[in-house]
Design a protein around this motif. Structure first.
Motif, mmCIF file in Angstrom:
data_model
loop_
_atom_site.group_PDB
_atom_site.id
_atom_site.type_symbol
_atom_site.label_atom_id
_atom_site.label_comp_id
_atom_site.label_asym_id
_atom_site.label_seq_id
_atom_site.Cartn_x
_atom_site.Cartn_y
_atom_site.Cartn_z
ATOM 1 N N VAL A 124 -27.576 43.380 -24.001
ATOM 2 C CA VAL A 124 -28.303 42.556 -23.033
ATOM 3 C C VAL A 124 -27.290 41.782 -22.198
ATOM 4 O O VAL A 124 -26.499 41.004 -22.723
ATOM 5 C CB VAL A 124 -29.285 41.594 -23.751
ATOM 6 C CG1 VAL A 124 -29.897 40.614 -22.769
ATOM 7 C CG2 VAL A 124 -30.364 42.386 -24.464
ATOM 8 N N THR A 125 -27.335 42.037 -20.897
ATOM 9 C CA THR A 125 -26.389 41.386 -19.982
ATOM 10 C C THR A 125 -26.783 39.936 -19.749
ATOM 11 O O THR A 125 -27.890 39.513 -20.084
ATOM 12 C CB THR A 125 -26.384 42.104 -18.622
ATOM 13 O OG1 THR A 125 -27.678 41.940 -18.037
ATOM 14 C CG2 THR A 125 -26.021 43.575 -18.759
ATOM 15 N N GLU A 126 -25.887 39.204 -19.137
ATOM 16 C CA GLU A 126 -26.157 37.797 -18.830
ATOM 17 C C GLU A 126 -27.364 37.656 -17.900
ATOM 18 O O GLU A 126 -28.207 36.789 -18.087
ATOM 19 C CB GLU A 126 -24.916 37.165 -18.192
ATOM 20 C CG GLU A 126 -25.076 35.694 -17.923
ATOM 21 C CD GLU A 126 -23.821 35.072 -17.331
ATOM 22 O OE1 GLU A 126 -23.930 33.935 -16.860
ATOM 23 O OE2 GLU A 126 -22.758 35.709 -17.334
ATOM 24 N N THR A 127 -27.457 38.526 -16.902
ATOM 25 C CA THR A 127 -28.577 38.472 -15.965
ATOM 26 C C THR A 127 -29.896 38.758 -16.670
ATOM 27 O O THR A 127 -30.883 38.044 -16.476
ATOM 28 C CB THR A 127 -28.376 39.489 -14.816
ATOM 29 O OG1 THR A 127 -27.152 39.201 -14.169
ATOM 30 C CG2 THR A 127 -29.514 39.436 -13.825
ATOM 31 N N LEU A 128 -29.915 39.793 -17.476
ATOM 32 C CA LEU A 128 -31.133 40.120 -18.212
ATOM 33 C C LEU A 128 -31.474 39.008 -19.196
ATOM 34 O O LEU A 128 -32.650 38.650 -19.355
ATOM 35 C CB LEU A 128 -30.972 41.460 -18.941
ATOM 36 C CG LEU A 128 -32.209 41.988 -19.665
ATOM 37 C CD1 LEU A 128 -33.396 42.114 -18.721
ATOM 38 C CD2 LEU A 128 -31.897 43.321 -20.327
ATOM 39 N N LEU A 129 -30.478 38.436 -19.819
ATOM 40 C CA LEU A 129 -30.696 37.322 -20.742
ATOM 41 C C LEU A 129 -31.331 36.134 -20.014
ATOM 42 O O LEU A 129 -32.261 35.508 -20.517
ATOM 43 C CB LEU A 129 -29.378 36.906 -21.403
ATOM 44 C CG LEU A 129 -29.457 35.791 -22.440
ATOM 45 C CD1 LEU A 129 -30.336 36.203 -23.620
ATOM 46 C CD2 LEU A 129 -28.060 35.419 -22.914
ATOM 47 N N GLN A 130 -30.844 35.854 -18.815
ATOM 48 C CA GLN A 130 -31.423 34.764 -18.012
ATOM 49 C C GLN A 130 -32.889 35.043 -17.690
ATOM 50 O O GLN A 130 -33.735 34.156 -17.782
ATOM 51 C CB GLN A 130 -30.621 34.564 -16.724
ATOM 52 C CG GLN A 130 -29.255 33.969 -16.953
ATOM 53 C CD GLN A 130 -28.397 33.965 -15.695
ATOM 54 O OE1 GLN A 130 -28.785 34.504 -14.660
ATOM 55 N NE2 GLN A 130 -27.226 33.374 -15.794
ATOM 56 N N ASP A 131 -33.180 36.273 -17.310
ATOM 57 C CA ASP A 131 -34.568 36.649 -17.016
ATOM 58 C C ASP A 131 -35.450 36.531 -18.259
ATOM 59 O O ASP A 131 -36.565 36.008 -18.187
ATOM 60 C CB ASP A 131 -34.639 38.088 -16.487
ATOM 61 C CG ASP A 131 -34.241 38.197 -15.020
ATOM 62 O OD1 ASP A 131 -34.338 37.186 -14.299
ATOM 63 O OD2 ASP A 131 -33.841 39.303 -14.618
ATOM 64 N N LEU A 132 -34.970 37.019 -19.370
ATOM 65 C CA LEU A 132 -35.746 36.949 -20.613
ATOM 66 C C LEU A 132 -35.993 35.496 -21.018
ATOM 67 O O LEU A 132 -37.087 35.151 -21.482
ATOM 68 C CB LEU A 132 -35.039 37.711 -21.735
ATOM 69 C CG LEU A 132 -35.048 39.227 -21.612
ATOM 70 C CD1 LEU A 132 -34.108 39.855 -22.643
ATOM 71 C CD2 LEU A 132 -36.463 39.785 -21.761
ATOM 72 N N HIS A 133 -34.993 34.662 -20.833
ATOM 73 C CA HIS A 133 -35.145 33.236 -21.153
ATOM 74 C C HIS A 133 -36.192 32.596 -20.239
ATOM 75 O O HIS A 133 -37.079 31.864 -20.697
ATOM 76 C CB HIS A 133 -33.792 32.521 -21.025
ATOM 77 C CG HIS A 133 -33.862 31.075 -21.344
ATOM 78 N ND1 HIS A 133 -33.656 30.106 -20.397
ATOM 79 C CD2 HIS A 133 -34.121 30.428 -22.509
ATOM 80 C CE1 HIS A 133 -33.790 28.920 -20.952
ATOM 81 N NE2 HIS A 133 -34.070 29.081 -22.227
ATOM 82 N N ALA A 134 -36.103 32.866 -18.941
ATOM 83 C CA ALA A 134 -37.073 32.320 -17.982
ATOM 84 C C ALA A 134 -38.485 32.799 -18.310
ATOM 85 O O ALA A 134 -39.446 32.021 -18.232
ATOM 86 C CB ALA A 134 -36.685 32.721 -16.560
ATOM 87 N N MET A 135 -38.611 34.072 -18.677
ATOM 88 C CA MET A 135 -39.931 34.604 -19.048
ATOM 89 C C MET A 135 -40.489 33.900 -20.279
ATOM 90 O O MET A 135 -41.672 33.556 -20.330
ATOM 91 C CB MET A 135 -39.843 36.109 -19.308
ATOM 92 C CG MET A 135 -39.640 36.944 -18.076
ATOM 93 S SD MET A 135 -39.348 38.679 -18.473
ATOM 94 C CE MET A 135 -41.024 39.229 -18.713
ATOM 95 N N GLU A 136 -39.637 33.675 -21.268
ATOM 96 C CA GLU A 136 -40.090 33.033 -22.501
ATOM 97 C C GLU A 136 -40.495 31.588 -22.248
ATOM 98 O O GLU A 136 -41.513 31.128 -22.761
ATOM 99 C CB GLU A 136 -39.012 33.123 -23.592
ATOM 100 C CG GLU A 136 -39.375 32.433 -24.886
ATOM 101 C CD GLU A 136 -40.624 32.953 -25.585
ATOM 102 O OE1 GLU A 136 -40.972 32.379 -26.629
ATOM 103 O OE2 GLU A 136 -41.272 33.915 -25.120
ATOM 104 N N LEU A 137 -39.716 30.874 -21.452
ATOM 105 C CA LEU A 137 -40.089 29.494 -21.122
ATOM 106 C C LEU A 137 -41.430 29.456 -20.398
ATOM 107 O O LEU A 137 -42.274 28.607 -20.676
ATOM 108 C CB LEU A 137 -39.000 28.820 -20.284
ATOM 109 C CG LEU A 137 -37.651 28.595 -20.960
ATOM 110 C CD1 LEU A 137 -36.688 27.912 -19.991
ATOM 111 C CD2 LEU A 137 -37.795 27.800 -22.243
#
Length: 191
Positions: A124-137
């Motif tokens: 999981v790349t940094e960009t995808l990680l950021q997206d996944l975090h934003a989705m979870e929040l």
């Protein structure tokens, strides 16, 4: 393999452009929630006002569910998220509300643990990680809002029913008193 392709695609997309766009305040302004709060904190005088509050809650919950469906799930069902081994879905609960959940693709396994495991994956790349975090929040906040509105609706309905019962007891007893006065007045006239 799909995860690898997804992370490579995310790398080439660059860190500036995220695939997931969280909801902004103007989206919530359209739900007209300010009158709802004013309607919640007032002296309720009867069943009708509580029925009205419950209806406002039902409407607000429906609007939040539409927001979840059209804004959050619609994004979660697009590339690069379609390549992931988990997906965001909506789940109808036995109590009535519909919540956003993480589900393993091809199975019924659900839960935030699936999301956490995916975030910990080396591919999981940094960009995808950021997206996944934003989705979870966003998922957590929207689920909380739906839960609160549903709970207020349920309480308003219960309170309206209790007020209706109290009014029925009051009316019945008041009629007995009035009838008794009438009988007393009639017997005094006869005497």
């Amino acid at each position: 393999m799909a995860l690898q392709q997804s992370t490579q695609g995310a790398r080439t997309a660059g860190l500036q452009q995220a695939a997931f766009q969280p909801l902004q305040q103007e989206v919530f302004a359209n739900l007209q929630h300010a009158p709802f709060y004013k309607g919640l904190l007032k002296p309720f005088k009867g069943k009708g006002e509580l029925d009205q509050l419950a209806e406002q809650c039902r409407s607000l919950e429906a609007n939040l569910n539409t927001l979840a469906q059209e804004r959050i799930l619609a994004q979660a069902q697009r590339f690069p998220f379609t390549l992931l081994p988990i997906r965001m879905t909506h789940q109808h609960t036995s109590a009535g509300p519909v919540f956003l959940r993480w589900q393993q693709s091809g199975t019924r396994k659900m839960g935030v643990g699936l999301w956490a495991d995916l975030c910990r994956h080396d591919l999981v790349t940094e960009t995808l990680l950021q997206d996944l975090h934003a989705m979870e929040l966003q998922r957590i906040a929207l689920n909380m809002q739906i839960s609160l509105v549903h709970a207020i609706e349920r309480q308003a309905n219960e309170c309206a029913e209790k007020m209706a019962q109290a009014t029925a007891v009051y009316t019945e007893r008041l009629q007995q008193i009035i009838q008794s006065r009438g009988e007393d007045a009639a017997s005094q006239q006869e005497a």
